[in-house]
Design an enzyme around this catalytic site. Structure first.
Site, PDB file in Angstrom:
ATOM      1  N   THR A 192      -9.535   1.880   7.227  1.00 31.97           N
ATOM      2  CA  THR A 192      -8.871   0.930   8.376  1.00 31.97           C
ATOM      3  C   THR A 192      -7.308   0.790   8.715  1.00 31.97           C
ATOM      4  O   THR A 192      -6.897   0.103   8.529  1.00 31.97           O
ATOM      5  CB  THR A 192      -8.722  -0.340   7.126  1.00 31.97           C
ATOM      6  OG1 THR A 192      -9.180   0.188   5.661  1.00 31.97           O
ATOM      7  CG2 THR A 192     -10.667  -0.542   6.600  1.00 31.97           C
ATOM      8  N   ALA A 218      -6.024   5.494  11.004  1.00 29.69           N
ATOM      9  CA  ALA A 218      -7.882   5.827  11.866  1.00 29.69           C
ATOM     10  C   ALA A 218      -8.152   4.624  12.679  1.00 29.69           C
ATOM     11  O   ALA A 218      -8.446   4.892  13.369  1.00 29.69           O
ATOM     12  CB  ALA A 218      -8.716   6.556  11.243  1.00 29.69           C
ATOM     13  N   SER A 228      -5.945   2.493  13.692  1.00 26.29           N
ATOM     14  CA  SER A 228      -5.298   1.827  14.778  1.00 26.29           C
ATOM     15  C   SER A 228      -5.380   2.317  15.796  1.00 26.29           C
ATOM     16  O   SER A 228      -5.119   2.146  17.005  1.00 26.29           O
ATOM     17  CB  SER A 228      -3.707   1.918  14.053  1.00 26.29           C
ATOM     18  OG  SER A 228      -3.873   1.450  13.194  1.00 26.29           O
ATOM     19  N   ASP A 251       0.895  -0.962  -0.401  1.00 25.78           N
ATOM     20  CA  ASP A 251       0.144   0.304  -0.434  1.00 25.78           C
ATOM     21  C   ASP A 251       0.955   1.406   0.293  1.00 25.78           C
ATOM     22  O   ASP A 251       0.649   2.403  -0.891  1.00 25.78           O
ATOM     23  CB  ASP A 251      -0.926  -0.041   1.366  1.00 25.78           C
ATOM     24  CG  ASP A 251      -2.614  -0.691   0.511  1.00 25.78           C
ATOM     25  OD1 ASP A 251      -2.235  -1.052  -0.518  1.00 25.78           O
ATOM     26  OD2 ASP A 251      -3.094  -1.301   1.898  1.00 25.78           O
TER      27      ASP A 251
END
Length: 343
Positions: A198, A201, A203, A82
């Site tokens: 996901t 935010a 975490s 990512d």
């Protein structure tokens, strides 16, 4: 919003830009073989200047990694995690190109496919058999104590307003649409998109939001306050963090890639970006399927081990996200999310 029939299906002059994590040889080899197949299909392969040497493709078009890199390209095909995807998004946002990721990282929430399904994905590109999702992005303005804009950036996942000094608590005021809402001391505040729900935010204790929901999230980080719950706001709201002029120093981090300093006594405004980020989808997996696969969620039920009663859950369908091929007959279409990992 999803576009089902790409306009490129009617074009004979097709370009695909590759964005590759060149630090691993297995990724380089997969990118090379994919480029060769696209070229055989009559699609021009475009490479970034700083990656072209590692890939060694003589027939490819080489371009600088700037705002013009993806101009005229149909797809930006990402080989990596990512982190590589977010780097590619910086290039694609200046064009109408759609991002399509091959997950070669750890979680790869943004990626469309796993390495084992690359051939299926390339065939879909060749045939223009993919849809395009439009994902909400955010724009960030940094203003000084006089209200003058002194910097700006954007984010696909989130923009975090963070304390600059680890030893100090950051005091701030949160406002929505120009009206003060609350104040507290904290490590920072995250402004997230549904795509980024996901990632950072999540975490920090924020909710998981389906990516087709039009909204923005406000998630405090380690706040010293009773009212410091995550908030979900209108996508048309202006979200503000104001920093008192008392020696507090803060900075803005966008997608963990771009950093801006906030002047003393300044503020940060966050709003929906004018241009969404376009993500290409081939496989018919729902966002729920992605959550189950990426987070390893238990879906069998606590009674599963007690017997084979009529209420027992059926075996899940085969899914590309579990490094298998999608069973198109049993799985319905959906979206995706993101996590800040890389290959």
């Amino acid at each position: 919003m999803t576009e089902v029939s790409p306009a490129w299906a009617l074009s004979d002059n097709r370009h695909v830009l590759l964005a590759v994590h060149t630090g691993r040889q297995d990724i380089v080899e997969l990118a090379r073989s994919s480029a060769a197949r696209l070229a055989r299909a009559g699609i021009t392969v475009r490479l970034l200047e700083d990656e072209a040497g590692a890939l060694g493709l003589d027939d490819a078009e080489v371009v600088p990694a700037d705002a013009e890199a993806a101009r005229g390209a149909e797809i930006v095909m990402v080989f990596g995690g990512d982190g590589t995807f977010l780097r590619a998004a910086e290039l694609a946002r200046y064009s109408n190109a759609a991002l399509m990721g091959v997950n070669l990282g750890r979680v790869g929430f943004l990626a469309e496919t796993e390495p084992e399904a690359v051939e299926e994905t390339l065939l879909a590109i060749e045939r223009c058999e993919y849809s395009v999702e439009k994902r909400l992005a955010i724009e960030v303005d940094v203003l000084d104590a006089r209200g003058v804009v002194v910097g700006g950036t954007w984010a696909l996942n989130e923009a975090s307003v963070e304390k600059s000094e680890r030893s100090r608590v950051l005091d701030l005021v949160v406002a929505i649409d120009g009206r003060p809402l609350t104040s507290f001391g904290c490590d920072g505040v995250l402004f997230s998109t549904p795509t980024g729900s996901t990632a950072y935010a999540f975490s920090a204790g924020g909710p998981v939001v389906w990516p087709d929901v039009e909204a923005m999230l406000v998630v405090p980080s380690n706040a010293h306050a009773l009212f410091a719950r995550p908030l979900v706001t209108s996508p048309d709201s202006v979200l503000t963090v104001a920093i008192p002029a008392d020696g507090n120093r803060a900075r803005v981090s966008a997608d963990g890639r771009r950093v801006l300093e906030v002047p003393e006594g300044g503020r940060v405004d966050v709003r929906r970006a004018a241009r969404p980020v376009r993500i290409a989808r081939v496989h018919q997996a729902t966002f729920g399927d992605r959550l189950v696969a990426k987070f390893g969620l238990p879906v069998r039920g606590f009674r599963d081990a007690r017997g084979h009663d009529p209420g027992r859950e059926l075996a899940p369908p085969r899914n590309v996200l579990t490094r298998d091929l999608v069973d198109l007959g049993t799985v319905e279409g959906g979206g995706g999310g993101s996590t800040d990992d890389d290959a």
